[in-house]
Motif scaffolding. Structure first.
Motif, mmCIF file in Angstrom:
data_model
loop_
_atom_site.group_PDB
_atom_site.id
_atom_site.type_symbol
_atom_site.label_atom_id
_atom_site.label_comp_id
_atom_site.label_asym_id
_atom_site.label_seq_id
_atom_site.Cartn_x
_atom_site.Cartn_y
_atom_site.Cartn_z
ATOM 1 N N VAL A 23 0.876 -1.168 0.000
ATOM 2 C CA VAL A 23 0.000 0.000 0.000
ATOM 3 C C VAL A 23 0.913 1.217 0.000
ATOM 4 C CG1 VAL A 23 -1.717 1.331 1.282
ATOM 5 C CG2 VAL A 23 -1.844 -1.172 1.245
ATOM 6 N N THR A 24 0.698 2.081 -0.956
ATOM 7 C CA THR A 24 1.497 3.293 -1.047
ATOM 8 C C THR A 24 0.588 4.492 -0.817
ATOM 9 O OG1 THR A 24 2.919 2.226 -2.686
ATOM 10 C CG2 THR A 24 3.099 4.596 -2.485
ATOM 11 N N VAL A 25 0.984 5.331 0.117
ATOM 12 C CA VAL A 25 0.227 6.533 0.448
ATOM 13 C C VAL A 25 1.132 7.729 0.171
ATOM 14 C CG1 VAL A 25 -0.971 7.805 2.270
ATOM 15 C CG2 VAL A 25 -0.979 5.292 2.289
ATOM 16 N N SER B 288 6.739 1.431 6.702
ATOM 17 C CA SER B 288 7.898 2.274 6.464
ATOM 18 C C SER B 288 7.338 3.607 6.015
ATOM 19 C CB SER B 288 8.769 1.659 5.363
ATOM 20 O OG SER B 288 9.770 2.568 4.990
ATOM 21 N N GLN B 289 7.600 4.653 6.751
ATOM 22 C CA GLN B 289 7.048 5.943 6.386
ATOM 23 C C GLN B 289 8.136 7.001 6.414
ATOM 24 O OE1 GLN B 289 4.885 8.327 9.125
ATOM 25 N NE2 GLN B 289 6.988 8.540 9.758
ATOM 26 N N THR B 290 8.000 7.937 5.516
ATOM 27 C CA THR B 290 8.967 9.012 5.385
ATOM 28 C C THR B 290 8.219 10.293 5.050
ATOM 29 O OG1 THR B 290 10.516 7.438 4.426
ATOM 30 C CG2 THR B 290 11.041 9.739 4.136
ATOM 31 N N VAL B 291 8.697 11.391 5.573
ATOM 32 C CA VAL B 291 8.190 12.688 5.159
ATOM 33 C C VAL B 291 9.311 13.366 4.385
ATOM 34 C CG1 VAL B 291 7.310 14.935 5.893
ATOM 35 C CG2 VAL B 291 6.640 12.874 7.141
ATOM 36 N N MET B 292 9.064 13.581 3.096
ATOM 37 C CA MET B 292 10.056 14.214 2.231
ATOM 38 C C MET B 292 9.463 15.495 1.663
ATOM 39 S SD MET B 292 11.561 10.904 0.163
ATOM 40 C CE MET B 292 10.037 10.687 -0.734
#
Length: 88
Positions: free
Chosen positions: A5-7, A34-38
């Motif tokens: 799932v890609t958010v 796995s989450q990232t804020v870019m």
């Protein structure tokens, strides 16, 4: 079967909770997050569909509709297809 799932969207409070709740409604177990804020954008991946109680197309539509209501792009892909696309 496993899926990714890609958010993607602007970071906001409750993204993980909301997506996980929507998945739980379909009896989906989240195996990994796995989450990232870019640059202000939030991205996330995950899930195990082995006990999912919805057809894949129905699930895809459900989480896509949820995302649109939160101004997020949410997509789900079967793991084998996702892996094949990223091997190119």
């Amino acid at each position: 079967m496993k899926a990714i799932v890609t958010v993607v969207g602007k970071d906001q409070v409750g993204i993980i909770a909301g997506v996980c709740n929507r998945l739980a409604e379909h009896n989906i177990n989240v195996l990994d997050i796995s989450q990232t804020v870019m640059q202000g954008d939030f991205t996330m991946r995950m899930v195990d569909l082995s006990r999912c109680d919805a057809a894949f197309d129905e699930l895809s539509r459900s989480i896509k509709d949820y995302g649109e209501g939160r101004e997020l792009s949410i997509r789900i892909q079967r793991e084998d297809i996702f892996d094949a696309m990223h091997k190119l």
